[in-house]
Design a protein around this motif. Structure first.
Motif, mmCIF file in Angstrom:
data_model
loop_
_atom_site.group_PDB
_atom_site.id
_atom_site.type_symbol
_atom_site.label_atom_id
_atom_site.label_comp_id
_atom_site.label_asym_id
_atom_site.label_seq_id
_atom_site.Cartn_x
_atom_site.Cartn_y
_atom_site.Cartn_z
ATOM 1 N N VAL A 90 -38.141 -20.825 5.444
ATOM 2 C CA VAL A 90 -38.033 -19.407 5.061
ATOM 3 C C VAL A 90 -37.591 -18.584 6.262
ATOM 4 O O VAL A 90 -36.643 -17.780 6.186
ATOM 5 C CB VAL A 90 -39.375 -18.880 4.516
ATOM 6 C CG1 VAL A 90 -39.352 -17.358 4.398
ATOM 7 C CG2 VAL A 90 -39.675 -19.496 3.158
ATOM 8 N N LYS A 126 -41.894 -25.634 4.863
ATOM 9 C CA LYS A 126 -41.351 -24.598 3.989
ATOM 10 C C LYS A 126 -41.426 -23.232 4.665
ATOM 11 O O LYS A 126 -40.504 -22.405 4.530
ATOM 12 C CB LYS A 126 -42.073 -24.620 2.644
ATOM 13 C CG LYS A 126 -41.791 -25.909 1.870
ATOM 14 C CD LYS A 126 -42.452 -25.955 0.506
ATOM 15 C CE LYS A 126 -42.119 -27.274 -0.198
ATOM 16 N NZ LYS A 126 -42.740 -27.371 -1.533
ATOM 17 N N LEU A 134 -38.021 -20.167 0.104
ATOM 18 C CA LEU A 134 -36.910 -20.466 1.001
ATOM 19 C C LEU A 134 -35.569 -20.364 0.280
ATOM 20 O O LEU A 134 -34.552 -20.009 0.876
ATOM 21 C CB LEU A 134 -37.089 -21.829 1.661
ATOM 22 C CG LEU A 134 -37.250 -23.074 0.803
ATOM 23 C CD1 LEU A 134 -35.915 -23.760 0.605
ATOM 24 C CD2 LEU A 134 -38.225 -24.039 1.471
ATOM 25 N N SER A 192 -34.744 -16.671 0.231
ATOM 26 C CA SER A 192 -34.342 -16.311 1.594
ATOM 27 C C SER A 192 -32.918 -16.774 1.871
ATOM 28 O O SER A 192 -32.117 -16.043 2.478
ATOM 29 C CB SER A 192 -35.303 -16.933 2.611
ATOM 30 O OG SER A 192 -36.617 -16.465 2.425
#
Length: 326
Positions: free
Chosen positions: A121, A117, A92, A95
Motif C-alpha cells: 500500500v 500488504k 493495495l 492505492s
C-alpha cells in the motif's frame, strides 16, 4: 448501465457494465494466464484450469474492481481522492489505481494485516490509518477518515463498480477455456463471486458456480443456508482475505446464482496452498488455496468435470508462511 430492481431497490451492475469495465481497465491490468497441473488433475479426478490472478497487477484480482472505480470517476470527484477499508488486497489495489491516476488514496487497515500488504500500500503511494481487527472498528475509523478528507468511498466489494470490474476475470476465463462445467472462487465479502455470477449468468448460464470458504470464517455459508445475511465481527483464519461478511449487493448475486458454498478446515487450506506451491511452482496466498481445498474435500462434486479455479492473489508474507508457524 446500472439496473435498479423493484425487488431490492439496489442499483445493480449489468453485463454491459462488465464490458465497459473491461475496456476501461485494460490499459491498467494484466490478462492473467490460465495454468494446469497434470498431477493435481489426477489427484482430484477433475480437469482444473487455474486462472492466476496472483500474477495480476498489485498481485490480486481486486485491481480490476478498484481500477474500474477509480478510472470511472469524474475529474471533480477524483480530485478529492479515494478511500477504503481493507485487510489487504483491495487496499493495495486501490492505492495502485489511484497512483496511476495521480490522485490521493487513504486506507483503513487492521493493525494485524500482513506486513507485505501494508508495505505494498505504501509502495503504491497510499496512506494507511490503522484500526482494530474487527468489522465494527474498521467502519468506525473509516467514517472519521471520510469526514476528514471528503474522499470518494470505494468499498472493497459492496459496490456495483467494483463488482463489474471483478466480473472481467471470469469473462477472460470463459473466453480462454471453452466448455467449463463449473467455476470455483473463494468467498469473503463476495466481490469476486458476485462478479463471476454477473458474468456467467449472462454469457454462460450452464456453468455451475461454487464458492469456497474457511470453516473458521463461514458466515457466507451460514447465510446461504439461512437465506439471510449472517455477519461475524472478527473471525480468525489463516485466509486473511476472507474475514469480511457479505453485504446487500454481493448477497443479491450469491443468493441467486451460487450452487453451493463449501467450507474447509485451516489444515486443508494450508495443505492445498503447499500443494500448489510445490506442484505448480507459483506463489499464492492462503485465501487463494481455499477453492482447491474445497475441490479436494468434495471430489464427487467435481470428478470428471472441467473446472475453472480462480487463484485470487499472491500477496503472502514470505516471512510468515502458514507451514512455518509454531
Amino acid at each position: 448501465m446500472l439496473s435498479k430492481t423493484a425487488e431490492t431497490g439496489l442499483a445493480l451492475p449489468t453485463y454491459d457494465d462488465v464490458l465497459d469495465a473491461h475496456r476501461r481497465i485494460e490499459p491498467h491490468i494484466h490478462r492473467t494466464p490460465v495454468l494446469t497441473s497434470t498431477m493435481i488433475n489426477e489427484l482430484t479426478g477433475a480437469e482444473l484450469f487455474f486462472k492466476c490472478e496472483n500474477f495480476q497487477k498489485a498481485g490480486a484480482f481486486k485491481v480490476r474492481g478498484a481500477s474500474n472505480a477509480v478510472f470511472g470517476l469524474d475529474e471533480e470527484t477524483a480530485a478529492r481522492g479515494v478511500a477504503t477499508h481493507s485487510s489487504g488486497n483491495h487496499a493495495l489495489s486501490l492505492s495502485y489505481a489511484a497512483g496511476r491516476r495521480g490522485i490521493p488514496c487513504t486506507v483503513v487497515m487492521p493493525h494485524t494485516a500482513p506486513q507485505a500488504k501494508k508495505d505494498a500500500v505504501r509502495g503504491y503511494g497510499g496512506r494507511i490509518v490503522e484500526c482494530e481487527p474487527s468489522t465494527s472498528s474498521r467502519e468506525a475509523v473509516f467514517a472519521e477518515v471520510v469526514a476528514e478528507t471528503g474522499a470518494e468511498f470505494v468499498h472493497p466489494y459492496n459496490d456495483p463498480r467494483v463488482i463489474a470490474g471483478q466480473g472481467t476475470c471470469s469473462k477472460e476465463l470463459v473466453e480462454d477455456v471453452p466448455g467449463l462445467d463449473a467455476v470455483v472462487a473463494p468467498i469473503g465479502g463476495g466481490g469476486m463471486v458476485s462478479g463471476t455470477c454477473l458474468t456467467l449468468s449472462t454469457i454462460a448460464p450452464d456453468i455451475a458456480i461454487y464458492a469456497a470458504e474457511p470453516e473458521q470464517a463461514d458466515d457466507a455459508a451460514r447465510s446461504f443456508r439461512a437465506g439471510y445475511i449472517i455477519a461475524d465481527d472478527a473471525p480468525e483464519t489463516v485466509a486473511d482475505g476472507l474475514k469480511v461478511p457479505l453485504k446487500e449487493y454481493t448477497w443479491h448475486f450469491v443468493s441467486r446464482y451460487v450452487s453451493d458454498i463449501q467450507t474447509v478446515s485451516e489444515q486443508e487450506i494450508v495443505d492445498a496452498m503447499k500443494l500448489i506451491w510445490k506442484r505448480m511452482k507459483i506463489v499464492m496466498e492462503p485465501s487463494s488455496a481455499v477453492p482447491l481445498a474445497a475441490i479436494l474435500r468434495n471430489p464427487s462434486v467435481y470428478r470428471g468435470k472441467r473446472v475453472g479455479v480462480i487463484i485470487t492473489g499472491g500477496n503472502v508474507d514470505l516471512d510468515k508462511l502458514p507451514w512455518m508457524q509454531g
